[in-house]
Design an enzyme around this catalytic site. Sequence first.
Site, short mmCIF file in Angstrom:
data_model
loop_
_atom_site.label_atom_id
_atom_site.label_comp_id
_atom_site.label_asym_id
_atom_site.label_seq_id
_atom_site.Cartn_x
_atom_site.Cartn_y
_atom_site.Cartn_z
N ASP A 220 43.31 32.47 33.36
CA ASP A 220 42.84 32.83 32.02
C ASP A 220 42.94 31.66 31.03
O ASP A 220 43.93 30.91 31.05
CB ASP A 220 43.70 34.00 31.52
CG ASP A 220 42.99 34.84 30.49
OD1 ASP A 220 41.74 34.93 30.55
OD2 ASP A 220 43.67 35.42 29.63
N GLY B 233 43.11 42.97 24.07
CA GLY B 233 43.10 44.43 24.19
C GLY B 233 44.33 45.13 23.61
O GLY B 233 44.27 46.32 23.33
P1 13P Z 1 46.43 40.63 24.28
O1 13P Z 1 47.67 39.86 24.60
O2 13P Z 1 46.18 40.73 22.81
O3 13P Z 1 46.41 41.96 24.95
O4 13P Z 1 45.21 39.77 24.84
C1 13P Z 1 45.18 39.47 26.19
C2 13P Z 1 44.01 38.61 26.50
O5 13P Z 1 42.95 38.73 25.91
C3 13P Z 1 44.17 37.61 27.55
O6 13P Z 1 43.01 36.84 27.70
#
Ligand code: 13P
Length: 314
Positions: A94, A230
């Site tokens: 990510d 999210g």
């Molecule tokens: P959050 O930590 O706000 O749930 O976001 C996670 C995210 O988008 C990882 O790419």
Amino acid sequence: MALVTMKEVMADSLRRALDKNIDPKERYAVGAFNFSTIPEMVGIVEGAREKNAPVILMLSLGALKYIGSLELVADAAKGIARQYPEVPMVLHLDHATDLDMIKHAVTVGFTNVMIDASQESFEINIEKSREIAEFAHDQSPRGKFGCSVEAELGMLAGHEDNISVSEEDAGKAYTDPALVPEFVEKTGIDALAVAIGTAHGFYKAAPKIRFDLLEEIRKATDIPLVLHGGTGVPDEDFKKCVAMGMSKINVGTGLKKVYTDAVREAIKVLPETEYDPRKIVGPGRKAIAEEIASKCDLFNATGKAKAVMQELYR
Ligand code: 13P
């Protein structure tokens, strides 16, 4: 079953997202969840298995630093995929920015990588995303399936490891639907992360999602769309995003809280003479599985593993 690419795991969700005649209630998004330890990976997959749902395991750069090696994570994920063959699952890197590191992830068996050049100019974002898409599609050990690629257009507020964006800057940088067709065409990416009002981390106030932008972006391209940030998004907003054709939803921070709350509670109730880590962190893994199961219901991914498998063997 072996790990599958995000492109494959989202093919069924995408078909439903693009089908104008479908009842929007038939649409669903695949949940993508951050982990920092191998037991958390297992908890995520156990939650998805309970709901017969596909799932995406997400490694952030912070978690990578903690665990220490892309190979270790890839091998663990491959082992988990063998252990749970009924769960279609993806191993995703990510918000990565270093091109060499992303290429390394592709070669050790990650089945989706995110190149995040969203803070660069439009041209550089295209250049870097295209370089990764070309590499991932050609040189993955997964042979003809390659590895799929996600990139981001626009900027999300909040802090995600090496990337920090103030709310003020993010407010100026929602995804511009007019730029989407050129970005997708020139990069050759498989999924697009959009900035439509969510942010990474906990919200101070409920986010205001720009559904008008989502509608325009969904019309502007036929690749899957990804919602980041999210944690803390109200359930009704998630449901609306899914009904409007969002195919992947990322959740990270909220899961850390679920895990840590469960571990804290275990320490509180266990006698001081209890030293067995399985009794202390085990409840954290169980709490994660329960949270994932409830997110599968919320994203309407429950029961969709079969549809994903059918798409894979089409
Ligand atoms: P959050 O930590 O706000 O749930 O976001 C996670 C995210 O988008 C990882 O790419």
